[in-house]
Scaffold this active site. Structure first.
Site, PDB file in Angstrom:
ATOM      1  CB  THR A 406      -0.905  -0.057   1.250  1.00  0.00           C
ATOM      2  OG1 THR A 406      -1.737  -1.213   1.156  1.00  0.00           O
ATOM      3  CG2 THR A 406      -1.784   1.139   1.448  1.00  0.00           C
ATOM      4  CB  SER A 471      -5.733  -1.574   8.799  1.00  0.00           C
ATOM      5  OG  SER A 471      -6.147  -2.841   9.197  1.00  0.00           O
ATOM      6  N   GLY A 491       1.035  -0.665   5.668  1.00  0.00           N
ATOM      7  CA  GLY A 491       1.539  -1.557   6.717  1.00  0.00           C
ATOM      8  C   GLY A 491       0.531  -2.586   7.178  1.00  0.00           C
TER       9      GLY A 491
HETATM   10  N1  GLU Z   1      -5.355  -3.984   2.365  1.00  0.00           N
HETATM   11  C1  GLU Z   1      -4.961  -3.385   3.592  1.00  0.00           C
HETATM   12  C2  GLU Z   1      -6.062  -2.532   4.146  1.00  0.00           C
HETATM   13  O1  GLU Z   1      -6.897  -2.075   3.430  1.00  0.00           O
HETATM   14  C3  GLU Z   1      -3.766  -2.520   3.450  1.00  0.00           C
HETATM   15  C4  GLU Z   1      -2.556  -3.309   3.180  1.00  0.00           C
HETATM   16  C5  GLU Z   1      -1.318  -2.522   3.464  1.00  0.00           C
HETATM   17  O2  GLU Z   1      -1.275  -1.566   4.143  1.00  0.00           O
HETATM   18  O3  GLU Z   1      -0.300  -2.868   2.967  1.00  0.00           O
HETATM   19  O4  GLU Z   1      -6.074  -2.276   5.302  1.00  0.00           O
END
Ligand code: GLU
EC number: 2.3.2.2
Length: 585
Positions: A406, A471, A491
């Protein structure tokens, strides 16, 4: 024990802070990164600023800002370049959340560009033939994990309201770079190398294999010139015809086709799923914290509520007086445990399940949660509380962890608008399916793969059209009714810890953005306490263990970007764990 004496941010101490010795060891080699940059100083500017995860993206955004563009204009230019130069992390095949302060109307808006599950999906979506949830990687690779991408529709929606420059021109920097080519960065090269092979399978499907690997199958190396004419054509179409070509036109058709192909793990996305996709404008969730107002994104992400809960519990402790010492770290990770317990039980897409959003941030409730923190002893595992809520909680908690992949960007423009956006394709390189030069997300694995536990439904289970719980925690901290701090990070589920910790470091410990972003991490997701390898944070291992914490020293790969807006101007920091930078004037 204090590793950094909490100096308040006064004019006199600012110079001392800027010259401060690096807090952290410089030579850790996190997996799939190329190490830590040597960064100790915040970047200063007067008028506008952007911080993001790659210099080419920052430059694209900077040029737009310099040319009189707004923060949202700059975000579009930067996002399209990020798709190209940091393809493992974000892009038009994924989703995003964006917080926007509009200086003219003096209002804060939250844009939700989260992916959606196909309308035909049901709670058993990730169960194997044996009725058991599929393994993470088994679920990720292929078409099944792909949700309807939201980033393009969300950016277009935000641009219609807050854009100043023509939509079309904002795609030019990325189109030029895609045609002329760019050098693979060390971090991108190490991500490619780390994602090859049997488990992570970036070389599984022909399009990604041809793009990221040499003809002999070896991963492309740092410094290799990479061109992506197909992506240039895709961007040209979106630039000329708007988001509709992505959701209703030929790009939509190609996405649906690509998702249905992998024989072992086909997806069930339809043209109707794409056509019906909507970016939503939501009300931000805000919590008062030591005279500031910390505003974040509400469901379907847990980011805003969980960061808010950690800070709400910490407001019962004297973190400013203690400074960043072992007491503060203990209190922080205990607060985090409590927040993650509530998160697992209560938070999901509030358009599908009822979420006690205001109850979770209720001051009286947070006082009862703070009372659970023993100053000298770690709690084993926190259990979810009972926030004020009309409904009984006949649910089970969700235990699926998210994996990192991300990016986060922060922008302040010369009109006083401010933007904080976290953008993702979920795990590094998403589903591995590449279509028209870009990767499709695997965001649906952010749902709980198990639909129920102990005979009770899990709030974050798959449902048709639903958005998986995230998150991501794009945050804007307000001071006296004006944006004061813009911050966020990638993260996975650790994002919540990274963001809350950076807010504490700046608001409570008076650190400048670069110091706060570089500060060694301490993290808890209602289990072990992670301390960041190679940083001063590891000195707390012994004392935390004596308090009963299970401590793990590990590499913690955040990607924090922060801008502080103060009387003297703007000051920005970029995470030394990635390749990002800050530019402003
Ligand atoms: N897919 C995760 C989310 O939406 C984020 C993944 C990441 O931060 O690398 O919380």
């Amino acid at each position: 024990m204090t590793w950094w004496t909490g100096i308040r941010r006064t004019a006199a101490c600012m110079a001392a802070l800027l010259a401060a010795t690096p807090l952290l060891a410089q030579d850790i080699q996190p997996e799939e990164t190329y190490g830590r940059q040597d960064r100790t100083q915040s970047v200063s500017a007067n008028d506008f600023m952007i911080a993001a995860a790659h210099p080419a993206a920052v430059k694209a955004g900077y040029d737009v800002l310099k040319d009189g563009g707004t923060a949202v204009d700059a975000a579009i230019a930067a996002q399209m370049v990020l798709n190209l130069v940091e393809p493992q992390s974000s892009g038009i095949g994924g989703g995003a959340f964006l917080l926007y302060w509009d200086a003219k109307s003096r209002s804060l808006q939250a844009f939700d560009g989260r992916e959606t599950a196909p309308f035909k999906a049901s709670p058993g979506y990730f169960l194997g033939p044996d009725g058991q949830p599929k393994g993470f990687w088994e679920a990720v690779i292929g078409g099944r994990s792909v949700g309807v991408p939201g980033t393009v529709r969300m950016l277009e929606t935000a641009h219609r309201i807050h854009g100043k420059q023509a939509w079309k021109g904002l795609f030019e920097p990325a189109i030029t770079l895609a045609k002329d080519g760019f050098e693979i960065s060390p971090r991108m090269a190490s991500s490619i190398a780390g994602s090859a092979g049997e488990k992570r399978q970036l070389d599984r499907f022909p399009e990604a294999r041809a793009y990221f690997f040499e003809a002999d199958g070896s991963p492309k190396k740092a410094g290799t010139l990479l061109k992506n004419p197909e992506f240039a054509d895709t961007l040209q179409l979106i630039a000329e015809r708007g988001a509709d070509v992505f959701y209703k036109g030929e790009i939509a058709r190609d996405i649906v086709k690509a998702v249905s192909i992998p024989a072992e793990n086909p997806g069930i996305l339809t043209l109707l799923d794409l056509e019906r996709y909507q970016a939503k404008i939501r009300t931000p969730v805000c919590l008062p914290y030591r005279g500031y107002e910390v505003c974040g994104m509400g469901p379907p992400t847990s980011g805003g509520l969980s960061v808010g809960q950690i800070l709400g519990v910490l407001s019962h402790f004297n973190l400013p007086g203690q400074g960043p010492n072992s007491d503060s770290v203990h209190q922080f990770v205990e607060a985090a445990k409590l927040a993650y317990a509530d998160r697992a039980l209560y938070i999901a897409d509030a358009d599908y399940v009822s979420v006690p959003s205001s109850g979770l941030l209720d001051p009286a409730y947070l006082t009862t949660r703070a009372q659970r923190v023993n100053r000298n002893k770690a709690m084993e595992k926190a259990i979810a509380g009972n926030p004020p809520w009309k409904e009984a909680s006949l649910r089970s908690p969700d235990t699926d962890p998210e994996r990192p992949g991300t990016s986060h960007l922060v922008i302040r423009d010369s009109y006083g608008n401010a933007l904080s956006m976290t953008t993702t394709i979920e795990t590094g390189f998403g589903s591995r399916i590449m279509v028209r030069g870009f990767l499709l997300n695997n965001e649906l694995t952010d749902f709980s793969r198990a639909p129920e536990a102990d005979g009770r439904p899990i709030a974050n289970r798959v449902e048709g059209g639903k958005r998986p719980r995230s998150s991501m925690a794009p945050t804007i901290v307000m001071k006296d009714g004006e944006p004061y701090l813009l911050v966020g990070s990638p993260g996975g589920s650790r994002i919540i810890n990274y963001v809350a910790k950076t807010i504490v470091a700046i608001l409570d410990w008076g650190m400048h953005p670069q110091q706060a972003v570089s500060l060694g991490h301490f993290v808890n997701r209602n289990g072990a306490t992670d301390l960041e390898e190679g940083t001063e944070a590891v000195q707390f291992k012994g004392i935390l263990e004596a308090m009963g914490h299970e401590v793990k020293i590990r590499n913690l790969n955040s990607g924090l970007h922060a801008i502080l807006i103060h009387e003297g101007g703007l000051s920005g920091g970029a995470d030394p764990r990635r390749e990002g930078t800050v530019m402003g004037d």
